[in-house]
Design a protein around this motif. Structure first.
Motif, short mmCIF file in Angstrom:
data_model
loop_
_atom_site.label_atom_id
_atom_site.label_comp_id
_atom_site.label_asym_id
_atom_site.label_seq_id
_atom_site.Cartn_x
_atom_site.Cartn_y
_atom_site.Cartn_z
N ILE A 166 1.42 5.09 8.57
CA ILE A 166 0.77 4.14 9.47
C ILE A 166 -0.73 4.29 9.31
O ILE A 166 -1.26 5.41 9.28
CB ILE A 166 1.17 4.41 10.94
N GLU A 167 -1.45 3.18 9.19
CA GLU A 167 -2.91 3.23 9.08
C GLU A 167 -3.52 3.04 10.45
O GLU A 167 -3.01 2.26 11.25
CB GLU A 167 -3.40 2.11 8.16
N PHE A 168 -4.59 3.77 10.72
CA PHE A 168 -5.28 3.54 11.97
C PHE A 168 -6.79 3.75 11.81
O PHE A 168 -7.23 4.38 10.86
CB PHE A 168 -4.73 4.43 13.09
N HIS A 220 -12.40 1.52 5.63
CA HIS A 220 -12.00 2.91 5.84
C HIS A 220 -10.94 3.01 6.92
O HIS A 220 -11.03 2.38 7.96
CB HIS A 220 -13.21 3.76 6.26
N HIS A 221 -9.93 3.79 6.66
CA HIS A 221 -8.92 4.03 7.69
C HIS A 221 -8.33 5.43 7.49
O HIS A 221 -8.47 6.03 6.43
CB HIS A 221 -7.82 2.97 7.64
N ASP A 222 -7.71 5.93 8.53
CA ASP A 222 -7.01 7.20 8.44
C ASP A 222 -5.52 6.93 8.49
O ASP A 222 -5.10 5.80 8.68
CB ASP A 222 -7.46 8.12 9.59
N HIS A 223 -4.75 7.98 8.30
CA HIS A 223 -3.30 7.78 8.20
C HIS A 223 -2.52 8.67 9.15
O HIS A 223 -2.95 9.78 9.48
CB HIS A 223 -2.83 8.09 6.77
N MET A 224 -1.38 8.16 9.56
CA MET A 224 -0.38 8.91 10.30
C MET A 224 0.86 8.90 9.43
O MET A 224 1.20 7.85 8.88
CB MET A 224 -0.04 8.15 11.59
N SER A 277 0.83 -1.20 0.00
CA SER A 277 0.00 0.00 0.00
C SER A 277 0.86 1.25 0.00
O SER A 277 2.05 1.18 0.31
CB SER A 277 -0.85 0.00 1.26
N HIS A 278 0.25 2.38 -0.29
CA HIS A 278 0.91 3.67 -0.14
C HIS A 278 2.19 3.78 -0.95
O HIS A 278 3.24 4.15 -0.42
CB HIS A 278 1.20 3.98 1.33
N LEU A 279 2.12 3.43 -2.21
CA LEU A 279 3.29 3.53 -3.07
C LEU A 279 3.18 4.76 -3.96
O LEU A 279 2.10 5.11 -4.43
CB LEU A 279 3.40 2.29 -3.96
N PHE A 312 -0.37 5.94 -3.59
CA PHE A 312 -1.60 5.28 -4.04
C PHE A 312 -1.86 4.01 -3.24
O PHE A 312 -0.92 3.33 -2.83
CB PHE A 312 -1.48 4.94 -5.53
N GLU A 313 -3.13 3.71 -3.04
CA GLU A 313 -3.49 2.43 -2.42
C GLU A 313 -4.79 1.95 -3.03
O GLU A 313 -5.59 2.75 -3.54
CB GLU A 313 -3.61 2.56 -0.90
N LEU A 314 -5.00 0.64 -2.97
CA LEU A 314 -6.25 0.08 -3.48
C LEU A 314 -7.41 0.62 -2.65
O LEU A 314 -7.28 0.90 -1.46
CB LEU A 314 -6.23 -1.45 -3.39
ZN LIG Z 1 -4.00 3.54 3.74
#
Ligand SMILES: [Zn+2]
Length: 132
Positions: free
Chosen positions: A98-100, A85-89, A29-31, A78-80
């Protein structure tokens, strides 16, 4: 669902670059576009140029297959779009993402929108952090 089906369902023709980029985003994720390019090279894939990568990412974004994040500390990542649903740090020192998820924050945001006479339809929350 197979990658080919995912592309078909999204109304996209199956092409080698699309399948390869989709696979890479399924693995991590997050590339950024640059990172996708590097991974593709390392995998020994037939070279996909940066122009193609940008184009495919924009197509994927337009059909809702992926999400683009423009975190302040770097380039777009980018992520799928298939995960919960999540938020990011974002760590401002290492760039780590970091996903939370936090129910209280979710509820609070809905409450705030309501207080202002709105209904919350989406949100994006990014915390910029550094290791203590
Ligand atoms: Zn994410």
């Amino acid at each position: 669902m197979t990658d080919s089906n995912i592309l078909k369902n999204a109304g996209l023709k199956i092409t080698t670059p699309r399948v390869q980029i989709l696979k890479i985003l399924e693995d991590s994720s997050h590339l950024s576009a640059e990172e996708i390019y590097q991974i593709s090279l390392k995998k020994g894939h037939e070279t996909i140029g940066m122009g193609t990568i940008y184009r495919v990412l924009t197509q994927f974004e337009n059909v809702g297959l992926i999400k683009r994040h423009n975190f302040e500390s770097g380039k777009a990542v980018f992520e799928l779009n298939d995960s919960m649903h999540h938020d990011h740090m974002v760590c401002v020192e290492s760039g780590e993402i970091i996903e939370f998820q936090n129910e209280e924050i979710e509820e609070l945001q809905e409450k705030i929108a309501k207080q202002y006479g709105y209904e919350l339809i989406d949100h994006s929350l990014v915390l910029y952090v550094k290791k203590k």
